[in-house]
Write a protein that holds these residues in place. Structure first.
Motif, PDB file in Angstrom:
ATOM      1  N   ARG A 279      -6.903  -7.020 -16.750  1.00 29.28           N
ATOM      2  CA  ARG A 279      -7.958  -6.040 -17.036  1.00 29.28           C
ATOM      3  C   ARG A 279      -8.591  -5.536 -15.744  1.00 29.28           C
TER       4      ARG A 279
ATOM      5  N   CYS B  51      -6.284  -3.024 -13.979  1.00 33.39           N
ATOM      6  CA  CYS B  51      -6.320  -1.710 -14.621  1.00 33.39           C
ATOM      7  C   CYS B  51      -7.591  -0.954 -14.240  1.00 33.39           C
TER       8      CYS B  51
ATOM      9  N   GLN C 239      -1.599   6.790 -17.968  1.00 36.22           N
ATOM     10  CA  GLN C 239      -1.703   5.401 -17.511  1.00 36.22           C
ATOM     11  C   GLN C 239      -2.517   4.559 -18.485  1.00 36.22           C
TER      12      GLN C 239
ATOM     13  N   MET D 111      -1.524   1.169 -20.216  1.00 38.16           N
ATOM     14  CA  MET D 111      -2.304  -0.038 -19.963  1.00 38.16           C
ATOM     15  C   MET D 111      -2.551  -0.828 -21.233  1.00 38.16           C
TER      16      MET D 111
ATOM     17  N   TYR E 106       4.978  -2.286 -16.282  1.00 33.35           N
ATOM     18  CA  TYR E 106       3.900  -1.347 -15.955  1.00 33.35           C
ATOM     19  C   TYR E 106       4.035  -0.815 -14.530  1.00 33.35           C
TER      20      TYR E 106
END
Length: 294
Positions: free
Chosen positions: A214, A217, A250, A254, A268
């Motif tokens: 997290r 991202c 993105q 994500m 990713y």
């Protein structure tokens, strides 16, 4: 006397796949400078060589040498732990590539030499004791992100202008370098077990896989939001819209990545990170008419 390593092992040690990021960032710097490429192609080619096959390759060789004990756990088939780069050849190659990088950088001018020297120092202190920045994911990832994205962008713009780049170029390059900290965190998911056993505090080790994912991202997204705001402020609306669309793509990727970070980090990197670097290119084109302004 130790055997001489095979050329194929040397190439594997230098990791050509990793050269793409700094070479791309250098190209973005060239574009963002707003200077014509005509008559500058030999200099541009030398700069691309410096960013990828020289400075980046140096960092890879140094990292593999000082990481040989970790790689024996995580990636035992790498050239050094497998014995295909025997003896101290890994160290000698890293030192030789360092000197070659400095020679090429010196030929490109003082700004480029200074940037290359800074990048090479970071490359060595990232891997080598006693500093060994990679022991902590906060500092290590910051150093790599700066060397992979911000510094090559600066170098590309500086080599074209033969001077300090426009401040807007510097700001956008710094923002994309900050976002690349998240990309570096993605790379750490593949080696969590070995890092933990060897005492390397990567962010997945420190924070756990879910929280680190997290965080990665978020770190990738926020600088892009700032770039979009800057482009709007500079009245580059079409470019801002394209970067926003790439960021939306993105964000969608994500969501899937966060469902299983350990399994999908590599996925990713091949999808979301591609959209990230395309945004860099769009931003570089947006800067062209502005360079040399107020």
């Amino acid at each position: 006397m130790a055997a001489t390593p095979a050329p194929s092992a040397v190439i594997e040690l230098l990791k050509p796949l990793t050269w793409f990021a700094p070479m791309w960032a250098f190209a973005c710097g060239v574009i963002s400078s707003g200077q014509p490429a005509s008559g500058q192609w030999p200099v541009i080619a030398a700069g691309v060589l410096l960013a990828g096959p020289l400075v980046c390759a140096t960092s890879q060789a140094a990292n593999d040498w000082f990481d040989r004990h970790v790689d024996a756990i995580n990636e035992p088939n790498r050239p050094i732990p497998s014995g295909r780069i025997p003896g101290r050849w890994g160290l000698y190659l890293a030192l030789g590539w360092t000197l070659l990088s400095l020679v090429v950088a010196a030929a490109l001018g003082p700004w480029i030499l200074g940037a290359a020297l800074f990048g090479l120092v970071l490359a060595w202190i990232y891997s080598a004791p006693p500093v060994r920045l990679k022991r902590n994911g906060w500092w290590g990832n910051a150093a790599v992100a700066l060397c992979y994205e911000g510094l090559p962008w600066f170098t590309g713009a500086a080599v074209m202008a033969a001077a300090l780049p426009d401040r807007r170029v510097l700001l956008v390059a710094l923002l994309y370098a900050a976002g690349a900290h998240g990309i570096m965190t993605l790379n750490d998911f593949k080696s969590v077990e070995g890092d933990r056993r060897m005492g390397l505090l990567s962010l997945p080790v420190q924070m756990g896989s879910q929280r680190a994912a997290r965080f990665a991202c978020l770190v990738m997204a926020l600088p892009q939001v700032a770039v979009i705001a800057l482009l709007v402020g500079w009245e580059r609306y079409w470019h801002a819209g394209l970067v926003a669309a790439l960021l939306a793509g993105q964000a969608a990727l994500m969501v899937r990545f966060l469902e299983n970070p350990r399994e999908r980090a590599i996925w990713y990197n091949g999808t979301g990170t591609t959209l990230y670097v395309l945004g860099m290119l769009v931003s570089a084109f947006a800067l062209r008419p502005l360079v040399g302004g107020v």
